[in-house]
Scaffold this active site. Structure first.
Site, mmCIF file in Angstrom:
data_model
loop_
_atom_site.group_PDB
_atom_site.id
_atom_site.type_symbol
_atom_site.label_atom_id
_atom_site.label_comp_id
_atom_site.label_asym_id
_atom_site.label_seq_id
_atom_site.Cartn_x
_atom_site.Cartn_y
_atom_site.Cartn_z
ATOM 1 C CD GLU A 1 -3.033 1.092 0.492
ATOM 2 O OE1 GLU A 1 -3.097 0.185 -0.352
ATOM 3 O OE2 GLU A 1 -3.889 1.983 0.619
ATOM 4 C CG ASP A 2 1.595 2.681 3.346
ATOM 5 O OD1 ASP A 2 0.560 2.960 2.729
ATOM 6 O OD2 ASP A 2 1.623 2.411 4.565
#
Ligand code: MN
Length: 738
Positions: A87-88
């Site tokens: 996600e990051d």
């Protein structure tokens, strides 16, 4: 970002303690794998920080700590460490798979997907379907466990987030994640999730309540100690091995109780609770006896969840008794095994997996898990189920998404067409293709859990009839059918109008001179209400243009010899069976000793007068009459009690019962019109039953009617009269089928 030099030791230290924990609790797990996951994640998040200012990696490390405390397996811990990299950071799923294998890849992917789902509004969040969706989408239960640990750490460190974000996270936890933990039997995690969310959502109420509980804590604990030792003594005297725990209940559960019962803390009787953990089910009941012997039970508060486990497999005996000083308190009695399940639920499996060497115990656990998650399929390898666990909790439903994240719940095997109609009937009617997870897929393909579906539409496009065979939702089917009918009707109107014009030219009738009223009058004579309906009926071939013209302008039309006024039946309606014997009017059958029964000649042999016949009582269709020569009669002999004697009747005019099914609009007065036709025909009604048509939603009804007719001619007369009743759509004479 500032230099990480100061921060690295903090993360390093967290990692070292994690490793020590794993070494102690799961000595067989490979610490190198764990370290690799940690280094990988630390590198990926190296220039990110949490809102609190700590290096980001402290979050995945803390999640891994929570999982280690739960004694989760290595895949779980690696997933915990890696859960935010997709996600990051720029790390891809492929890289995770290459470095950490399929299982970790699948779990990290799963957690990432769950994180991406947005729970748009409050109502959506509260719907059980969302919790179901989360579980259904999770092909590996460890995804949920990691997600719960992630959420728990987020809540523990929620203070540094903006207020609004805090509330969203806390509410989502109460609405979705705590119930999931509950469903999976993970009582401990659920309790902490709820208490932390409660403190976030209602800081004042929580603070007040906690303060109040704390102010009385000493009092409670003294009291508990006293009761605890009293119980221990009595159990020892009865030779019941047990440990007795006293506890003050969790703030959130007390809060709910106060709210629900509108009482104050002083009145809450089970703020304090006693738990007795013993060695066997037998001793659970024995302990209950000891408690009830000592103190008065509160009526209606004894619950036997041992005999009747809760759906999440929670088991215990519960009772409330009036104890020393008139204080009412709750006692829970359970075995060690039940206790473990109550606290850890599904997670208990991993924790104790290594301790169990015997296949028997392992099988038991698997059986327990299987029951817990109610799965039936996809469990081929019970030996190593970690990699094969598929949660098929709600196998009848598929959870799909619009590109904007709206959840569309469809039945299993639903297609993009169903999806399109679920969005809007216009989208369904004009859909020409679908993009599923970014790839163009056929409209007839089946959708899977988690698919993101984008429907491609083309204005003016129309659904095709073969869609009817592939769609899975009633909504899509009805809409498609409706539109196809409308299109076909429009065509029929056009054809009907043209054929009338053509015939008019041929017959020398000047249609232009006729008013619309003339046609409308003829229409009503044919039992249709509008001119367009008349055209449609012509277009469908229900009657001929010539017939219409003769009615509409008898003086103009050449009185050409008209064929017998036998109306051609629409193709959807089966032609009446030509039955020579029936037409003769001298064929009836008597059941010996019974007059008022429905008798029919079985179609398999069509017995004729003069043959030896036998009756057979069918289930719900009356008596089937077979020729004795009929091969079916032999087959039917296995139930000889259903045979019944029949004979040919002498009288030529005995009426024959005929069953007719009438499809109509559901409108008032229609039954009366139908029965008055039968009155006029002096035809007896034997049975009549009107019912809604459950397959349709368009306000239609079905009338089953069994009438006596003398002969084929009368039957035809009745049916065509029925057909002219406004609202009647179709008529079917029941075939005599066994
Ligand atoms: Mn996270």
């Amino acid at each position: 970002m500032s230099s990480l030099v100061v921060d690295v030791p903090q993360a390093e230290e967290l990692y070292r303690s994690l490793e020590a924990k794993v070494r102690a609790l799961r000595p067989k797990d490979d610490p190198n794998v764990l370290e690799r996951a940690y280094r990988f994640a630390a590198e990926a998040h190296s220039n990110q920080r949490r809102k609190s200012g700590e290096p980001y990696i402290t979050h995945p490390l803390s999640v891994a700590h929570i999982l280690a405390d739960m004694q989760m397996d290595s895949v779980c811990l690696q997933t915990g460490l890696l859960h935010d990299v997709l996600e990051d950071t720029n790390v891809t799923l492929e890289q995770i798979r290459e470095n950490f294998g399929e299982d970790v890849g699948r779990c990290v992917d799963g957690v990432t997907k769950l994180t991406k789902i947005s729970f748009a509004n409050r109502e959506d969040r509260q719907a059980e379907s969302l919790r179901k969706m989360l579980l259904a989408m999770t092909t590996d239960i460890r995804v949920i466990i990691v997600k719960l640990a992630d959420r728990l750490h987020n809540l523990r460190t929620i203070a540094s987030l903006p207020r609004e974000r805090q509330e969203t996270i806390a509410q989502e936890t109460i609405d979705i994640y705590a119930p999931i933990a509950h469903r999976l039997g993970m009582g401990k995690i659920r309790g902490e999730l709820e208490d932390l969310s409660f403190q976030t959502l209602h800081p004042e109420a929580a603070a007040d309540l906690i303060r109040e509980i704390e102010s009385k804590r000493q009092e409670y604990e003294n009291w508990l100690k006293q009761v605890q030792s009293e119980i221990e003594q009595r159990l020892t005297r009865e030779n019941i091995p047990a440990r007795v725990e006293g506890r003050v209940k969790r703030a959130y559960s007390v809060y709910l109780k106060l709210k629900r019962q509108k009482i104050t803390l002083d009145q809450v009787y089970d703020i304090v609770a006693i738990r007795i953990i013993t060695d066997s089910v037998k001793n659970c009941y024995a302990a209950l006896g000891v408690i009830h012997n000592e103190w008065h039970p509160v009526p209606g508060r004894i619950k036997d969840f041992i005999a009747m486990p809760r759906p999440n497999l929670y088991q215990s005996l519960h009772t409330s008794v009036i104890g020393p000083g008139g204080v009412t308190f709750e006692v829970q009695i359970r075995t060690e095994e039940m206790h473990r399940i109550a606290e850890e639920g599904i997670a208990a499996h991993w924790k104790y997996k290594e301790g169990s060497k015997g296949p028997g115990l392992e099988d038991q656990r698997i059986a327990w898990l299987r029951q817990l998650v109610e799965w039936q399929r996809d469990m081929k390898d019970s030996g190593d189920f970690l990699s094969t666990v598929k949660m098929d909790l709600y196998g009848e439903e598929v959870y799909t998404f619009t590109p904007r994240g709206r959840v569309i719940v469809l039945p299993r095997d639903a297609t993009p067409i169903d999806f399109a109609y679920a969005i809007h009937s216009d989208v369904g009617n004009t859909c020409v293709g679908a993009r599923v997870n970014g790839t163009i897929r056929p409209l007839k393909s089946t959708l899977r859990n988690g698919d993101v579906v984008e429907i491609l539409t083309q204005p003016g496009h129309q659904p095709s009839r073969d869609w009817l065979a592939v769609v899975k939702t009633a909504r899509a089917r009805n809409k498609i059918r409706h539109l196809i009918n409308a299109v076909e009707r429009a065509k029929a109107v056009e054809i009907g109008q043209k054929s009338l014009e053509k015939e008019a030219r041929r017959m020398g009738v000047n249609l232009g001179r006729l008013s619309n009223n003339d046609l409308a009058a003829v229409a009503s004579e044919y039992g249709v209400s509008k001119t367009d309906d008349l055209y449609a009926a012509l277009g469908f071939g229900r009657f001929s243009a010539r017939q219409v013209l003769q009615k509409v302008a008898p003086e103009q039309s050449t009185p050409a010899p008209e064929p017998a006024p036998q109306l051609p039946l629409p193709p959807s309606i089966p032609q009446l069976q030509t039955d020579a014997a029936l037409a003769n009017g001298d064929l009836t059958i008597h059941v010996k000793g019974a007059d008022d029964v429905l008798v029919y000649r079985a179609k398999c042999c069509n017995a004729v007068r003069g043959e030896q016949i036998v009756g057979y009582i069918t289930r719900g269709k009356g008596i089937a009459v077979h020729s004795l020569q009929c091969p079916n009669v032999q087959k039917l002999l296995y139930e000889p009690e259903r045979k019944i004697a029949v004979e040919w009747a002498r009288s030529a005019s005995d009426p024959l019962p005929v069953k007719v099914v009438i499809y109509t609009d559901d409108r008032p007065g229609i039954l009366h019109k139908l029965t008055s036709i039968l009155d006029a025909e002096k035809s007896n009604i034997r049975t009549l039953e009107a019912r809604g048509d459950e397959k349709r939603t368009d306000n239609s009804a079905i009338i089953d009617i069994t009438i006596d007719v003398k002969d084929k001619k009368q039957l035809e007369r009745v049916i065509s009269a029925f057909r002219r009743v406004p609202g009647v759509r179709d008529i079917e004479r029941m075939q005599n089928v066994i």
